[in-house]
Design an enzyme around this catalytic site. Structure first.
Site, PDB file in Angstrom:
ATOM      1  N   ASN A 174       0.823  -1.205   0.000  1.00  0.00           N
ATOM      2  CA  ASN A 174       0.000   0.000   0.000  1.00  0.00           C
ATOM      3  C   ASN A 174       0.860   1.259   0.000  1.00  0.00           C
ATOM      4  O   ASN A 174       1.932   1.284   0.598  1.00  0.00           O
ATOM      5  CB  ASN A 174      -0.934   0.007   1.221  1.00  0.00           C
ATOM      6  CG  ASN A 174      -1.867  -1.193   1.204  1.00  0.00           C
ATOM      7  OD1 ASN A 174      -2.050  -1.842   0.170  1.00  0.00           O
ATOM      8  ND2 ASN A 174      -2.430  -1.510   2.355  1.00  0.00           N
ATOM      9  N   SER A 180      -4.671  -9.820  -2.980  1.00  0.00           N
ATOM     10  CA  SER A 180      -5.208 -10.785  -3.939  1.00  0.00           C
ATOM     11  C   SER A 180      -4.125 -11.715  -4.477  1.00  0.00           C
ATOM     12  O   SER A 180      -4.411 -12.674  -5.168  1.00  0.00           O
ATOM     13  CB  SER A 180      -5.829 -10.031  -5.119  1.00  0.00           C
ATOM     14  OG  SER A 180      -4.823  -9.209  -5.732  1.00  0.00           O
ATOM     15  N   ALA A 210     -10.827  -7.846   7.355  1.00  0.00           N
ATOM     16  CA  ALA A 210      -9.603  -7.654   8.156  1.00  0.00           C
ATOM     17  C   ALA A 210      -9.914  -6.975   9.485  1.00  0.00           C
ATOM     18  O   ALA A 210      -9.295  -7.289  10.510  1.00  0.00           O
ATOM     19  CB  ALA A 210      -8.605  -6.820   7.359  1.00  0.00           C
ATOM     20  N   LEU A 216     -10.493 -11.365   2.777  1.00  0.00           N
ATOM     21  CA  LEU A 216     -11.962 -11.401   2.672  1.00  0.00           C
ATOM     22  C   LEU A 216     -12.401 -12.684   1.963  1.00  0.00           C
ATOM     23  O   LEU A 216     -13.377 -13.319   2.344  1.00  0.00           O
ATOM     24  CB  LEU A 216     -12.458 -10.177   1.889  1.00  0.00           C
ATOM     25  CG  LEU A 216     -13.959  -9.880   1.908  1.00  0.00           C
ATOM     26  CD1 LEU A 216     -14.416  -9.601   3.340  1.00  0.00           C
ATOM     27  CD2 LEU A 216     -14.283  -8.691   0.991  1.00  0.00           C
ATOM     28  N   HIS A 237       6.127  -0.621  -2.574  1.00  0.00           N
ATOM     29  CA  HIS A 237       5.641   0.026  -3.804  1.00  0.00           C
ATOM     30  C   HIS A 237       5.607   1.544  -3.682  1.00  0.00           C
ATOM     31  O   HIS A 237       4.942   2.225  -4.472  1.00  0.00           O
ATOM     32  CB  HIS A 237       4.261  -0.519  -4.185  1.00  0.00           C
ATOM     33  CG  HIS A 237       4.310  -1.950  -4.618  1.00  0.00           C
ATOM     34  ND1 HIS A 237       3.192  -2.749  -4.705  1.00  0.00           N
ATOM     35  CD2 HIS A 237       5.345  -2.747  -4.996  1.00  0.00           C
ATOM     36  CE1 HIS A 237       3.541  -3.962  -5.104  1.00  0.00           C
ATOM     37  NE2 HIS A 237       4.831  -3.993  -5.286  1.00  0.00           N
ATOM     38  N   CYS A 296      12.045  20.551  -7.057  1.00  0.00           N
ATOM     39  CA  CYS A 296      12.520  19.551  -6.083  1.00  0.00           C
ATOM     40  C   CYS A 296      13.106  20.279  -4.888  1.00  0.00           C
ATOM     41  O   CYS A 296      13.945  21.169  -5.060  1.00  0.00           O
ATOM     42  CB  CYS A 296      13.585  18.659  -6.729  1.00  0.00           C
ATOM     43  SG  CYS A 296      14.496  17.646  -5.546  1.00  0.00           S
ATOM     44  N   CYS A 345      17.674  14.564  -9.537  1.00  0.00           N
ATOM     45  CA  CYS A 345      18.718  14.131  -8.582  1.00  0.00           C
ATOM     46  C   CYS A 345      18.420  12.747  -8.014  1.00  0.00           C
ATOM     47  O   CYS A 345      19.186  12.241  -7.183  1.00  0.00           O
ATOM     48  CB  CYS A 345      18.835  15.158  -7.449  1.00  0.00           C
ATOM     49  SG  CYS A 345      17.369  15.264  -6.402  1.00  0.00           S
ATOM     50  N   CYS A 359      12.515  12.762  -7.329  1.00  0.00           N
ATOM     51  CA  CYS A 359      13.014  13.692  -8.353  1.00  0.00           C
ATOM     52  C   CYS A 359      13.725  12.918  -9.460  1.00  0.00           C
ATOM     53  O   CYS A 359      14.642  12.138  -9.179  1.00  0.00           O
ATOM     54  CB  CYS A 359      13.977  14.702  -7.725  1.00  0.00           C
ATOM     55  SG  CYS A 359      14.654  15.862  -8.931  1.00  0.00           S
TER      56      CYS A 359
END
Ligand code: BV8
Length: 225
Positions: free
Chosen positions: A84, A169, A211, A194, A101, A128, A112, A109
């Site tokens: 997430n 999933s 959950a 679920l 992720h 930046c 750099c 940036c």
């Protein structure tokens, strides 16, 4: 611990699958690939700016809070690896969290290559904070890009004696392959979801339900031992 969109569903953060593979009306490949960003940066920025702004309207739920309680007891022995990009684990009090992720509240940036905390829009190409160049992109890992912290994750999988997957999933790699790796290194494996995930057969045990109910009950059972 591996978590996915399902753990934030009860907080009001849409998952990927329950929108029929569409992310708020966008096809995944139209907003979550480097190619899409090169082709339509404004569309991609608007997509992530909207998700970043929506974070201010949601709160962690019982599942996030239960994992924060677990960290209080297990400390260094517990690691949450999340797919997430929301900040609900941290807002519930978890500190041992790896965002493989990326994160919505961060900007990367392209000049750099540095990451900076970021909580406002990127669509207007702000400079930046580190190098001043206006080359900031959402600090999320898009399809075809290498996830963050893969070395630390592999190290944790090697040492794990218990691997628990919550609200995912099992459709996206390399995260979907972690259960097999953990099992091959001798860990017990548990799915809390679920409904059965695409990888449910790889788990020694699976419990299905929301959950917000499953995780607090499982944590209490662990803490009351
Ligand atoms: C890479 C950030 C090389 C952006 C994301 C063919 C075969 C195998 C792999 C590939 C392939 N072709 C391409 C690949 C690789 C690709 C991939 O896996 N594609 C898939 C589609 C086949 N992967 C990549 O490109 C990755 N990079 O492979 O680099 C490499 C590999 C190894 C080592 C080094 C380099 C990069 C992938 C990352 C992409 N970015 N997110 C953004 O968020 O905008 S992926 C994104 O989608 C999420 O982060 C997450 O990973 C995935 C969504 O999955 P879930 O979180 O599980 O959510 P979903 O909606 O699917 O499911 C929700 C689940 O919760 C459901 O099961 C539901 O039942 C449950 N649920 C719902 N409500 C509740 C609940 N459970 C409990 N309680 C509830 N209330």
């Amino acid at each position: 611990m591996l978590t996915g969109a399902g753990i934030s569903a009860e907080s009001g953060v849409p998952t990927f699958r329950d929108a029929d593979g569409l992310w708020e009306g966008h096809r995944v490949e139209d907003v979550a690939t480097p190619e899409a960003y090169d082709l339509k940066p404004t569309t991609v920025h608007r997509f992530y700016d909207a998700r970043r702004a929506a974070l201010l309207l949601v709160e962690p739920n019982q599942a996030h809070h239960a994992l924060a309680r677990l960290e209080e007891s297990f400390g260094e022995q517990l690691l949450v690896v999340t797919q997430n990009i929301d900040d609900l684990h941290e807002r519930a009090g978890s500190s041992r969290v790896l965002h493989m992720h990326g994160e919505l509240n961060s900007a990367l940036c392209r000049g750099c290559r540095q990451r900076s905390p970021w909580t406002s829009d990127l669509v207007d190409h702000p400079p930046c904070p580190r190098c001043g160049v206006s080359e900031l992109r959402p600090d999320v890992v898009w399809f075809g890009e290498i996830p963050y912290e893969m070395e630390r994750i592999h190290h944790a999988l090697l040492r794990a004696d218990l691997f628990v997957s919550i609200g995912t999933s099992g459709a996206v790699y390399p995260a979907a392959g972690f259960v097999q790796a953990a099992a091959s290194y001798g860990a017990r494996t548990l799915e809390l979801n679920l409904q059965p995930s695409e990888g449910t057969d790889f788990f020694a045990e699976a419990r299905h339900g929301p959950a917000g109910e499953l995780v607090p009950a499982w944590v209490e059972s662990l803490l009351s031992r």
